[in-house]
Design a protein around this motif. Structure first.
Motif, mmCIF file in Angstrom:
data_model
loop_
_atom_site.group_PDB
_atom_site.id
_atom_site.type_symbol
_atom_site.label_atom_id
_atom_site.label_comp_id
_atom_site.label_asym_id
_atom_site.label_seq_id
_atom_site.Cartn_x
_atom_site.Cartn_y
_atom_site.Cartn_z
ATOM 1 N N VAL A 7 10.043 7.204 15.825
ATOM 2 C CA VAL A 7 10.037 6.439 14.841
ATOM 3 C C VAL A 7 11.544 6.780 13.809
ATOM 4 C CG1 VAL A 7 9.502 5.204 12.765
ATOM 5 C CG2 VAL A 7 7.998 5.629 14.720
ATOM 6 N N VAL A 8 12.382 6.191 14.168
ATOM 7 C CA VAL A 8 13.713 6.720 13.370
ATOM 8 C C VAL A 8 13.984 5.764 12.127
ATOM 9 C CG1 VAL A 8 15.195 4.725 14.536
ATOM 10 C CG2 VAL A 8 16.317 6.939 13.337
ATOM 11 N N LEU A 9 13.155 4.531 12.107
ATOM 12 C CA LEU A 9 13.377 3.652 10.816
ATOM 13 C C LEU A 9 11.994 3.047 10.467
ATOM 14 C CD1 LEU A 9 15.023 2.285 8.554
ATOM 15 C CD2 LEU A 9 15.290 0.601 10.086
ATOM 16 N N ARG A 10 11.465 3.476 9.357
ATOM 17 C CA ARG A 10 10.504 2.455 8.845
ATOM 18 C C ARG A 10 10.203 1.884 7.514
ATOM 19 N NH1 ARG A 10 4.900 4.837 7.005
ATOM 20 N NH2 ARG A 10 5.985 6.979 7.247
ATOM 21 N N LEU A 11 9.889 0.636 7.446
ATOM 22 C CA LEU A 11 9.734 -0.171 6.391
ATOM 23 C C LEU A 11 8.277 -0.244 6.096
ATOM 24 C CD1 LEU A 11 12.392 -2.967 7.244
ATOM 25 C CD2 LEU A 11 12.833 -0.663 6.397
ATOM 26 N N GLU A 12 7.993 -0.220 4.742
ATOM 27 C CA GLU A 12 6.442 -0.392 4.527
ATOM 28 C C GLU A 12 6.535 -1.209 3.335
ATOM 29 O OE1 GLU A 12 3.692 2.578 2.290
ATOM 30 O OE2 GLU A 12 3.366 2.742 4.309
ATOM 31 N N GLY A 13 6.093 -2.372 3.237
ATOM 32 C CA GLY A 13 5.632 -3.126 2.285
ATOM 33 C C GLY A 13 6.898 -3.891 1.226
ATOM 34 N N LEU A 14 8.043 -4.089 2.403
ATOM 35 C CA LEU A 14 9.269 -4.396 1.395
ATOM 36 C C LEU A 14 8.951 -5.905 0.816
ATOM 37 C CD1 LEU A 14 10.728 -2.101 1.971
ATOM 38 C CD2 LEU A 14 12.725 -3.458 2.928
ATOM 39 N N GLU A 15 9.486 -5.896 -0.602
ATOM 40 C CA GLU A 15 9.338 -7.417 -1.145
ATOM 41 C C GLU A 15 10.753 -7.619 -1.735
ATOM 42 O OE1 GLU A 15 6.047 -8.082 -3.186
ATOM 43 O OE2 GLU A 15 4.531 -7.803 -1.386
ATOM 44 N N LYS A 16 11.274 -8.742 -1.977
ATOM 45 C CA LYS A 16 12.529 -9.111 -2.771
ATOM 46 C C LYS A 16 12.290 -10.591 -3.028
ATOM 47 C CE LYS A 16 16.570 -8.494 -4.138
ATOM 48 N NZ LYS A 16 16.688 -7.435 -5.317
ATOM 49 N N THR A 17 12.756 -10.760 -4.431
ATOM 50 C CA THR A 17 12.639 -12.048 -5.076
ATOM 51 C C THR A 17 14.159 -12.364 -5.736
ATOM 52 O OG1 THR A 17 10.118 -12.082 -5.439
ATOM 53 C CG2 THR A 17 11.523 -13.625 -6.567
ATOM 54 N N VAL A 26 12.410 -17.033 -6.616
ATOM 55 C CA VAL A 26 12.175 -17.288 -5.248
ATOM 56 C C VAL A 26 11.851 -16.205 -4.321
ATOM 57 C CG1 VAL A 26 12.947 -18.437 -3.070
ATOM 58 C CG2 VAL A 26 13.502 -19.527 -5.318
ATOM 59 N N PRO A 27 10.821 -16.205 -3.927
ATOM 60 C CA PRO A 27 10.414 -14.803 -3.065
ATOM 61 C C PRO A 27 11.010 -14.888 -1.547
ATOM 62 C CG PRO A 27 8.482 -16.027 -3.215
ATOM 63 C CD PRO A 27 9.528 -16.682 -4.087
ATOM 64 N N VAL A 28 11.698 -13.922 -1.252
ATOM 65 C CA VAL A 28 12.532 -13.994 0.003
ATOM 66 C C VAL A 28 11.632 -13.069 1.228
ATOM 67 C CG1 VAL A 28 14.554 -13.645 1.379
ATOM 68 C CG2 VAL A 28 14.554 -14.556 -1.070
ATOM 69 N N LEU A 29 11.188 -11.816 0.614
ATOM 70 C CA LEU A 29 10.564 -10.965 1.435
ATOM 71 C C LEU A 29 9.164 -10.635 0.768
ATOM 72 C CD1 LEU A 29 13.445 -8.152 2.271
ATOM 73 C CD2 LEU A 29 12.731 -10.423 3.369
ATOM 74 N N ARG A 30 8.215 -10.472 1.794
ATOM 75 C CA ARG A 30 6.779 -10.561 0.965
ATOM 76 C C ARG A 30 6.206 -9.241 2.144
ATOM 77 N NH1 ARG A 30 4.620 -16.564 -0.256
ATOM 78 N NH2 ARG A 30 6.700 -17.599 -1.062
ATOM 79 N N GLY A 31 6.085 -8.299 1.718
ATOM 80 C CA GLY A 31 5.097 -7.302 2.201
ATOM 81 C C GLY A 31 6.010 -6.915 3.766
ATOM 82 N N VAL A 32 7.116 -6.919 4.119
ATOM 83 C CA VAL A 32 7.532 -6.601 5.427
ATOM 84 C C VAL A 32 7.500 -5.199 5.796
ATOM 85 C CG1 VAL A 32 9.624 -6.513 6.731
ATOM 86 C CG2 VAL A 32 9.541 -8.220 5.087
ATOM 87 N N ASP A 33 6.510 -4.982 6.896
ATOM 88 C CA ASP A 33 6.500 -3.668 7.387
ATOM 89 C C ASP A 33 6.930 -3.797 8.633
ATOM 90 O OD1 ASP A 33 4.631 -3.066 5.597
ATOM 91 O OD2 ASP A 33 2.926 -3.851 6.379
ATOM 92 N N LEU A 34 7.923 -2.801 9.149
ATOM 93 C CA LEU A 34 8.656 -2.453 10.135
ATOM 94 C C LEU A 34 8.565 -1.200 11.022
ATOM 95 C CD1 LEU A 34 10.290 -3.924 12.654
ATOM 96 C CD2 LEU A 34 12.013 -3.594 11.186
ATOM 97 N N GLU A 35 8.351 -0.864 12.286
ATOM 98 C CA GLU A 35 8.941 0.429 12.682
ATOM 99 C C GLU A 35 9.620 0.314 13.783
ATOM 100 O OE1 GLU A 35 5.477 2.640 14.201
ATOM 101 O OE2 GLU A 35 4.858 3.246 12.040
ATOM 102 N N VAL A 36 10.789 1.089 13.981
ATOM 103 C CA VAL A 36 11.787 1.093 14.994
ATOM 104 C C VAL A 36 12.011 2.484 15.803
ATOM 105 C CG1 VAL A 36 14.072 0.636 15.180
ATOM 106 C CG2 VAL A 36 13.051 -0.447 13.500
ATOM 107 N N ARG A 37 11.886 2.084 16.801
ATOM 108 C CA ARG A 37 11.646 3.739 17.645
ATOM 109 C C ARG A 37 13.191 3.889 17.984
ATOM 110 N NH1 ARG A 37 7.268 1.901 21.576
ATOM 111 N NH2 ARG A 37 8.757 -0.046 21.481
#
Length: 222
Positions: A7-17, A26-37
């Motif tokens: 895993v080179v990049l990991r996002l955990e619980g990203l939120e942005k309003t 206005v919420p745009v991101l709600r709890g974004v999780d992502l793993e990129v190998r």
């Protein structure tokens, strides 16, 4: 489950309003999780306003997430203020992050008074501390790879949109990033010129570059 090594990049619980004039917050991101190998290519598709570009801008901290955490390799590079493991990068850490996570924009963002060659040389000298000789050698090699060796001394204003975007890709690659982010890289280019950019991106993917691509080119994404 991916191993931590992969895993080179990991996002955990990203939120942005965002605060808007007509609709308030206005919420745009709600709890974004992502793993990129490492070596993986991910295409983000979806309707306008669904948060694709915002996700990329949060990864590169051009936008600060309201909450969540971001890791590059095993390094925690961002944890939202107020969280238990708060991590708000200083200017030096931001420069390091943006070197490790390169980004190519839809608007090119080349320096108009510099040649194509100098647009690729200057960031290497400033961000990596390379000598101008070493940076120039690297820049010329990359211009050759994107098919623009003959345009090394041209200013951006004399290049087509497809050519400018290829210079922008070469500039980002010159910093040897661990991950490349592409935000609609062909949307500002005439349709007949898009194939030039898509061909360069395909070569990057085939070479093992880790990439996240926001695109409406569904055939290319597939």
């Amino acid at each position: 489950m991916s191993s931590a090594v992969d895993v080179v990049l990991r996002l955990e619980g990203l939120e942005k309003t965002f605060q808007t004039s007509y609709h308030g917050r206005v919420p745009v991101l709600r709890g974004v999780d992502l793993e990129v190998r490492r070596g993986e290519v991910i295409a983000m598709i979806g309707p306008s306003g669904s948060g694709k570009s915002t996700t990329l801008r949060c990864i590169n901290l051009l936008e600060r997430p309201d909450s969540g955490r971001i890791w590059v390799d095993d390094d925690l590079v961002f944890s939202a203020p107020g969280s238990r493991a708060e991590q708000e990068p200083n200017s030096r850490a931001l420069r390091d992050l943006r070197r490790r996570v390169g980004m190519v924009f839809q608007g090119f963002h080349l320096f108009p008074t510099m040649t194509a060659l100098d647009n690729i040389v200057m960031p290497q000298v400033r961000s990596l501390g390379r000598s101008r000789v070493e940076a120039t050698t690297r820049a010329k090699d990359l211009l050759e790879k994107v098919g623009l060796a003959h345009k090394a001394e041209a200013k951006p204003g004399s290049l087509s949109g497809g050519q400018q975007q290829r210079v922008a890709i070469a500039r980002a690659v010159a910093l040897d990033p661990e991950v490349m982010l592409f935000d609609e890289p062909t949307s500002a280019i005439d349709p007949e010129l898009r194939i030039e950019v898509l061909r360069v991106m395909r070569k990057l993917a085939d070479s093992g570059m880790t990439m996240i691509v926001v695109t409406h080119e569904l055939g290319f994404a597939r």
